[in-house]
Scaffold this motif. Structure first.
Motif, PDB file in Angstrom:
ATOM      1  N   UNK A 167      15.784  23.908  14.020  1.00 20.54           N
ATOM      2  CA  UNK A 167      14.413  23.863  13.503  1.00 20.54           C
ATOM      3  C   UNK A 167      14.433  24.149  12.007  1.00 20.54           C
ATOM      4  N   UNK A 168      13.968  23.173  11.239  1.00 19.97           N
ATOM      5  CA  UNK A 168      14.003  23.245   9.784  1.00 19.97           C
ATOM      6  C   UNK A 168      12.851  24.094   9.251  1.00 19.97           C
ATOM      7  N   UNK A 169      13.180  25.010   8.362  1.00 17.20           N
ATOM      8  CA  UNK A 169      12.163  25.760   7.618  1.00 17.20           C
ATOM      9  C   UNK A 169      12.509  25.668   6.129  1.00 17.20           C
ATOM     10  N   UNK A 170      11.497  25.316   5.323  1.00 16.10           N
ATOM     11  CA  UNK A 170      11.664  25.271   3.869  1.00 16.10           C
ATOM     12  C   UNK A 170      10.705  26.275   3.247  1.00 16.10           C
ATOM     13  N   UNK A 171      11.241  27.217   2.491  1.00 16.44           N
ATOM     14  CA  UNK A 171      10.430  28.216   1.796  1.00 16.44           C
ATOM     15  C   UNK A 171      10.558  27.983   0.300  1.00 16.44           C
ATOM     16  N   UNK A 172       9.422  27.718  -0.351  1.00 15.57           N
ATOM     17  CA  UNK A 172       9.396  27.401  -1.776  1.00 15.57           C
ATOM     18  C   UNK A 172       8.708  28.553  -2.500  1.00 15.57           C
ATOM     19  N   UNK A 173       9.389  29.139  -3.468  1.00  9.84           N
ATOM     20  CA  UNK A 173       8.881  30.327  -4.167  1.00  9.84           C
ATOM     21  C   UNK A 173       8.602  29.997  -5.626  1.00  9.84           C
ATOM     22  N   UNK A 174       7.509  30.570  -6.152  1.00  6.78           N
ATOM     23  CA  UNK A 174       7.086  30.309  -7.530  1.00  6.78           C
ATOM     24  C   UNK A 174       6.822  31.615  -8.265  1.00  6.78           C
ATOM     25  N   UNK A 175       7.239  31.657  -9.537  1.00 11.05           N
ATOM     26  CA  UNK A 175       6.872  32.736 -10.436  1.00 11.05           C
ATOM     27  C   UNK A 175       5.629  32.304 -11.206  1.00 11.05           C
TER      28      UNK A 175
ATOM     29  N   UNK B  53      19.001  30.682  21.139  1.00 14.87           N
ATOM     30  CA  UNK B  53      19.959  30.472  20.052  1.00 14.87           C
ATOM     31  C   UNK B  53      19.386  31.147  18.806  1.00 14.87           C
ATOM     32  N   UNK B  54      20.129  32.069  18.239  1.00 15.31           N
ATOM     33  CA  UNK B  54      19.571  32.943  17.207  1.00 15.31           C
ATOM     34  C   UNK B  54      20.241  32.790  15.849  1.00 15.31           C
ATOM     35  N   UNK B  55      21.118  31.810  15.701  1.00 12.94           N
ATOM     36  CA  UNK B  55      21.824  31.642  14.439  1.00 12.94           C
ATOM     37  C   UNK B  55      20.952  31.021  13.360  1.00 12.94           C
ATOM     38  N   UNK B  56      21.551  30.887  12.191  1.00 11.45           N
ATOM     39  CA  UNK B  56      20.829  30.379  11.021  1.00 11.45           C
ATOM     40  C   UNK B  56      21.828  29.694  10.099  1.00 11.45           C
ATOM     41  N   UNK B  57      21.470  28.495   9.661  1.00 13.96           N
ATOM     42  CA  UNK B  57      22.342  27.729   8.755  1.00 13.96           C
ATOM     43  C   UNK B  57      21.531  27.387   7.512  1.00 13.96           C
ATOM     44  N   UNK B  58      21.991  27.800   6.325  1.00 18.35           N
ATOM     45  CA  UNK B  58      21.252  27.544   5.092  1.00 18.35           C
ATOM     46  C   UNK B  58      21.955  26.477   4.256  1.00 18.35           C
ATOM     47  N   UNK B  59      21.137  25.738   3.515  1.00 21.07           N
ATOM     48  CA  UNK B  59      21.636  24.670   2.653  1.00 21.07           C
ATOM     49  C   UNK B  59      21.053  24.879   1.257  1.00 21.07           C
ATOM     50  N   UNK B  60      21.906  24.795   0.241  1.00 21.07           N
ATOM     51  CA  UNK B  60      21.456  24.921  -1.144  1.00 21.07           C
ATOM     52  C   UNK B  60      21.393  23.535  -1.768  1.00 21.07           C
TER      53      UNK B  60
ATOM     54  N   UNK C   4       7.959  24.505 -11.843  1.00 21.02           N
ATOM     55  CA  UNK C   4       9.202  24.357 -11.096  1.00 21.02           C
ATOM     56  C   UNK C   4       9.383  25.551 -10.160  1.00 21.02           C
ATOM     57  N   UNK C   5       9.823  25.324  -8.931  1.00 20.97           N
ATOM     58  CA  UNK C   5      10.078  26.457  -8.038  1.00 20.97           C
ATOM     59  C   UNK C   5      11.126  27.389  -8.620  1.00 20.97           C
ATOM     60  N   UNK C   6      10.931  28.683  -8.415  1.00 18.53           N
ATOM     61  CA  UNK C   6      11.955  29.654  -8.788  1.00 18.53           C
ATOM     62  C   UNK C   6      13.117  29.615  -7.790  1.00 18.53           C
ATOM     63  N   UNK C   7      12.778  29.265  -6.524  1.00 18.89           N
ATOM     64  CA  UNK C   7      13.795  29.206  -5.483  1.00 18.89           C
ATOM     65  C   UNK C   7      13.306  28.299  -4.361  1.00 18.89           C
ATOM     66  N   UNK C   8      14.222  27.535  -3.780  1.00 19.14           N
ATOM     67  CA  UNK C   8      13.932  26.745  -2.584  1.00 19.14           C
ATOM     68  C   UNK C   8      14.963  27.127  -1.522  1.00 19.14           C
ATOM     69  N   UNK C   9      14.479  27.686  -0.429  1.00 16.51           N
ATOM     70  CA  UNK C   9      15.363  28.089   0.667  1.00 16.51           C
ATOM     71  C   UNK C   9      15.206  27.088   1.806  1.00 16.51           C
ATOM     72  N   UNK C  10      16.288  26.384   2.116  1.00 19.53           N
ATOM     73  CA  UNK C  10      16.319  25.430   3.223  1.00 19.53           C
ATOM     74  C   UNK C  10      17.177  26.036   4.333  1.00 19.53           C
ATOM     75  N   UNK C  11      16.592  26.217   5.492  1.00 21.62           N
ATOM     76  CA  UNK C  11      17.342  26.822   6.588  1.00 21.62           C
ATOM     77  C   UNK C  11      17.045  26.117   7.902  1.00 21.62           C
ATOM     78  N   UNK C  12      18.077  26.020   8.726  1.00 20.49           N
ATOM     79  CA  UNK C  12      17.959  25.503  10.087  1.00 20.49           C
ATOM     80  C   UNK C  12      18.094  26.682  11.037  1.00 20.49           C
TER      81      UNK C  12
END
Length: 591
Positions: A530-538, A73-80, A421-429
């Motif tokens: 499968x949950x992946x959270x990527x947190x980005x900082x400036x 299964x190769x799809x991706x679902x993102x949540x903001x 504070x994070x510049x961006x938080x990417x939540x993806x399944x």
């Protein structure tokens, strides 16, 4: 929760991270645990020193996702869910330490569920508002990152550890029970007392590691304690069920931990406290007397009604906690009393009266329940003058000895400096390389990484640090990124589920990671999104080069980058989770 015998002094400045190498804990008699590093020192020693920072270009590429098969299964679902713009910060950890206030001893960023605290029930979570744009009420949380340019003496952590008696900390079972039937009351009380004795005996065994960190001993003691607590807690659950009530879900309360709270007693500075201006505080919470542990045995005919009202008391507190988050800064000095605590007390009086009446129809009416109606707020903004040391907060379970986060930077002993504070938080399944995914169950708990690789060993710790543009490499050290690249934390959660449980006695056994090479789930497990959270900082480059940023952490970890972790409770609706799984299984990108 049992806390250290030491009472905290005023806060001190967080130790600068360029301070000590592995010899510090060795000199204090600590064991140094070896792990296979992706480029670090090869030790989980809790010391933060210059070699805990690494240019990302020097980290070997090593991230190689399994190649998807035709059945995958190769799809991706993102949540903001935003970047915690509402300022929901808390030292609670509702997944790893449920029911324990301030259990993390460091501050977490929370996104998603707005009401969650260490005491939130599933019903409370489901009734909450959310920061997620698609209505996802799940809770996602991780330790904050701070910038701190202060300097400390090299032996501060060593001195603090040398004076510390490690102790056992366990979630309370008494105040999390449902109504206990009359016929089960004596047996349940006996089993609760047995739990107390187990914890006391484990505490005595901890005396063998006074002044040092011994992960082997810690895991021996905690492993034995977990097995015995699991048996007693299952017996409590079965006793209540056999007496005619529903079997309560108590598995989340089994696991205990080793606490080094006493280190705080030697890590404070009145001078630093005086420099803090009282103001913004971390996620103020309502503190109400517990009711569940104050009730007598409940007649069978009253059980359902009493349990409904106990759940209603929990929801009232949860709603009040959410209001504290969403109304922060509104009104004058009396706003909290008039708009939150006053109405809450009136609602609690009514519910407590219904509980007393339900019991009184079949047995003696409980007396003085109304005395449990009044609540307070810990650390209401402005309730402490500038420079006043934080006091021990009082909870229904007894006095806590840890200070609350204080001042505009939400500081704790050893965890000071401005929060980034994070510049961006990417939540993806994401999908699974070898199979389709099934929807994860509602209220599933999961965590990734380990907040305590020093005191518990590094088996569950995971390298999580990288820079944007370098997705093929992860480090167990803080990265120094090239100009134009962001510091990132990549948190991959387990993507396999046992098909039955939403939690387990160590918060890990009910889920598992897929095989790193093939991507297949272990036997007996099935793939979930499968949950992946990527947190980005400036982060300014000079801050990176000087080693002036770091995680909040437990005191014995001293900002060890390998202690990074992330926690999650799934509160997606069943319909939304089915949509997530369907998107992934079709190979689509959805949001």
């Amino acid at each position: 929760m049992k806390r250290s015998k030491y009472r905290p002094s005023p806060l001190e400045s967080r130790p600068a991270r360029i301070a000590m190498a592995a010899a510090v804990l060795v000199a204090a008699g600590a064991l140094v645990v070896t792990f296979v590093s992706s480029g670090g020192k090869g030790t989980a020693d809790a010391a933060t020193s210059p070699d805990q920072f690494v240019p990302i270009q020097k980290v070997r590429p090593g991230v190689r996702p399994p190649k998807p098969s035709a059945a995958g299964s190769t799809g991706r679902f993102t949540v903001d869910c935003g970047t915690n713009g509402i300022g929901k910060f808390s030292p609670d950890n509702p997944v790893a330490q449920p029911g324990i206030k301030n259990g993390a001893e460091h501050v977490h960023d929370f996104v998603g569920n707005r009401a969650i605290t260490a005491n939130s029930s599933n019903a409370d979570l489901d009734a909450s508002g959310t920061t997620c744009r698609n209505g996802d009420k799940s809770s996602y949380f991780w330790p904050v990152v701070r910038i701190d340019k202060t300097v400390r003496g090299n032996n501060r952590i060593q001195q603090a550890l040398a004076q510390t008696q490690p102790m056992i900390a366990c979630p309370s079972v008494r105040d999390r029970l449902p109504a206990v039937p009359v016929s089960a009351r004596n047996t349940v009380d006996r089993l609760l007392n047995d739990l107390d004795r187990l914890e006391a005996d484990a505490d005595k065994r901890m005396a063998a590691s006074y002044g040092r960190i011994d992960p082997t001993l810690n895991n021996q003691i905690l492993g034995t304690l977990r097995v015995r607590r699991a048996t007693l807690i299952k017996d409590i659950s079965a006793t209540i069920a056999d007496a005619g009530d529903n079997r309560p879900g108590l598995v989340s309360l089994v696991d205990c931990d080793v606490s080094y709270d006493g280190m705080h007693a030697s890590m404070h500075s009145a001078a630093h406290t005086a420099s803090i201006t009282a103001g913004q505080v971390a996620n103020p919470q309502v503190q109400c007397p517990t009711v569940r542990d104050k009730l007598p045995g409940v007649p069978d005919r009253a059980l359902s009604e009493v349990n409904r009202n106990l759940d209603e008391l929990d929801r009232q507190i949860s709603e009040a906690d959410e209001r504290l988050v969403t109304t922060r800064g509104q009104g004058g000095p009396a706003f909290i009393d008039n708009a939150i605590l006053g109405p809450l007390r009136a609602k609690r009086v009514a519910v407590l009266d219904r509980i007393a009446t339900a019991i009184g129809r079949q047995a003696a009416r409980p007396r003085d329940l109304e005395g449990l109606a009044a609540c307070t707020v810990n650390q209401a903004p402005g309730d402490r003058a500038a420079g006043t040391p934080p006091t021990s907060s009082s909870t229904p379970a007894g006095p806590a000895v840890l200070p609350e986060p204080q001042g505009p930077n939400l500081e704790l002993p050893g965890n000071t400096g401005g929060i980034v504070r994070p510049a961006k938080v990417l939540i993806e399944y994401r999908g699974n390389a070898t199979s389709k995914v099934v929807p994860m169950p509602k209220f599933l708990r999961a965590l990734t990484g380990d907040a305590k690789p020093t005191s518990r060993g590094p088996a569950n710790a995971r390298a999580a640090w990288t820079c944007s543009g370098f997705a093929d490499r992860l480090s167990d050290r803080y990265p120094i990124c090239p100009a134009g690249s962001r510091v990132q934390r990549v948190h991959d959660f387990p993507g396999c589920w046992d098909g039955r449980n939403i939690d387990s006695d160590n918060h890990r056994k009910h889920v598992a990671f897929a095989d790193k090479v093939t991507g297949a789930c272990p036997q007996g497990f099935r793939a979930i999104p499968q949950l992946r959270i990527t947190i980005s900082y400036d982060l300014p480059r000079d801050v990176q080069l000087k080693g002036q940023y770091a995680l909040d952490s437990f005191p014995e970890e001293n900002h060890n980058p390998f202690s990074d972790h992330d926690d999650f409770i799934n509160v997606n609706s069943v319909r939304t989770m089915q949509r997530i799984a369907a998107c992934i299984n079709r190979g689509k990108n959805c949001s």
